[in-house]
Design an enzyme around this catalytic site. Structure first.
Site, PDB file in Angstrom:
ATOM      1  CB  THR A  12      -1.312   0.392   1.328  1.00  0.00           C
ATOM      2  OG1 THR A  12      -0.045  -0.076   2.944  1.00  0.00           O
ATOM      3  CG2 THR A  12      -1.473  -1.270   1.333  1.00  0.00           C
ATOM      4  N   GLY A  13       0.112   2.557  -0.938  1.00  0.00           N
ATOM      5  CA  GLY A  13       1.021   3.861  -1.054  1.00  0.00           C
ATOM      6  C   GLY A  13       1.851   3.795  -1.588  1.00  0.00           C
ATOM      7  CB  ALA A  14       3.071   1.068  -3.920  1.00  0.00           C
ATOM      8  N   GLY A  17       8.054   7.196  -2.380  1.00  0.00           N
ATOM      9  CA  GLY A  17       8.929   7.347  -1.419  1.00  0.00           C
ATOM     10  C   GLY A  17       9.267   5.754  -0.919  1.00  0.00           C
ATOM     11  CE1 TYR A 173       4.594  18.474  13.020  1.00  0.00           C
ATOM     12  CE2 TYR A 173       2.854  19.471  11.429  1.00  0.00           C
ATOM     13  CZ  TYR A 173       4.619  19.529  12.182  1.00  0.00           C
ATOM     14  OH  TYR A 173       5.540  20.183  12.370  1.00  0.00           O
TER      15      TYR A 173
END
Length: 290
Positions: A12-14, A17, A173
């Site tokens: 995921t998030g591939a 970064g 954050y």
């Protein structure tokens, strides 16, 4: 490093970064890599970029917004329609937001993505991971969760179960993100406990500071400068995650937090069995799809 030829990995998030570097390394090792991005266009672009680096890579794009439960369910169903087995799941997607946002499911965006997204997708793919593990007892299925050893500091990080959505007080954050990193470690431990005897291992990784990551695009100032100045390249930061996903040495290890291929003590509430069970229960309560 063991060959994972013929095996299937989902990252995921591939689209950029660290996660993209992990996906690229797994593709180079011979895995079929399902490249997950928030949109179909971004996932397809990442596939093109990875294939440019690994021309013979076997890649599949998959759209999934990890902050949206309907999208998670749809992505899991699409994956399962194409694959009966999953051998490596790398949960690497995440957000680091300066302002508070609420998702379509009524959850605070950072918690929804960084904790609920990991919890829901992993649960939906567990049967496929177990089927992948049953093929060969010598090759367990692996779940690798990107987390952090910092989580606000080893002695101060806590999850406020009365305010999981960071709705009370001022939002930042620095207040919202560290508990989600601890949450990932707690869920790693709870998944590991629940999966004992299944030949599926689960570990968390502290990758350290990573240069030029899109994760910090919403955050300016000194924090981003320090990260881009002193952080590692994504390729170097990916090493431990790839090692956990593929190596014979990591095949029997589960429920641990790692950095530089070494086990780390868990941060904050990381040794609290009750906290991890309570987080699991809260995630189940907030789920609309399990």
């Amino acid at each position: 490093m063991a060959s994972i030829n013929g095996r299937t990995a989902l990252v995921t998030g591939a689209t950029g970064g660290l996660a993209k570097a992990i996906a690229t390394a797994l593709a180079r090792e011979g895995a079929t890599v399902v490249v997950v991005g928030r949109t179909e266009a971004r996932a397809k672009e990442a596939v093109r970029n990875i294939r440019a680096a690994v021309p013979d890579a076997i890649l599949e794009p998959l759209a999934c917004d990890l902050s949206n439960q309907a999208s998670i369910l749809s992505a899991a169903e699409e994956f399962l329609s194409r694959h009966d087995e999953l051998h490596v799941l790398v949960n690497a997607a995440g957000v680091f937001r300066k302002e508070r946002h609420v998702t379509a499911d009524g959850l605070e965006l950072t918690f929804a993505t960084n904790v609920m997204g990991y919890f829901l997708l992993t649960n939906l793919l567990l049967d496929a991971l177990k089927r992948g593990a049953s093929r060969d007892q010598g090759h367990p299925s692996r779940i690798v969760n990107i987390a952090s050893k910092y989580s606000g500091g080893p002695s101060v990080t806590k999850i406020d179960f009365d305010d999981l959505q960071t709705a009370e007080g001022s939002y930042s954050y620095l207040r919202s993100t560290p508990p989600t990193m601890l949450g990932r470690v707690l869920l790693t431990q709870e998944f590991a406990e629940r999966l004992r005897g299944s030949n599926v291992v689960v570990n968390a990784v502290h990758p350290g500071l990573v240069k030029n990551t899109g994760l910090l695009q919403d955050v300016g100032g000194p924090f981003r400068w320090v990260t881009n100045t002193f952080g590692k390249t994504a390729e170097k930061a990916a090493d431990t995650a790839v090692w956990l996903a593929t190596s014979p040495e990591a095949a029997a290890v589960t429920g641990k937090l790692w950095a530089k291929r070494k086990e780390l003590p868990t941060p904050g509430m990381g040794s609290d069995t009750d906290a991890r069970k309570r987080l699991w229960e809260e995630c189940m309560r907030l789920s609309k799809i399990l």
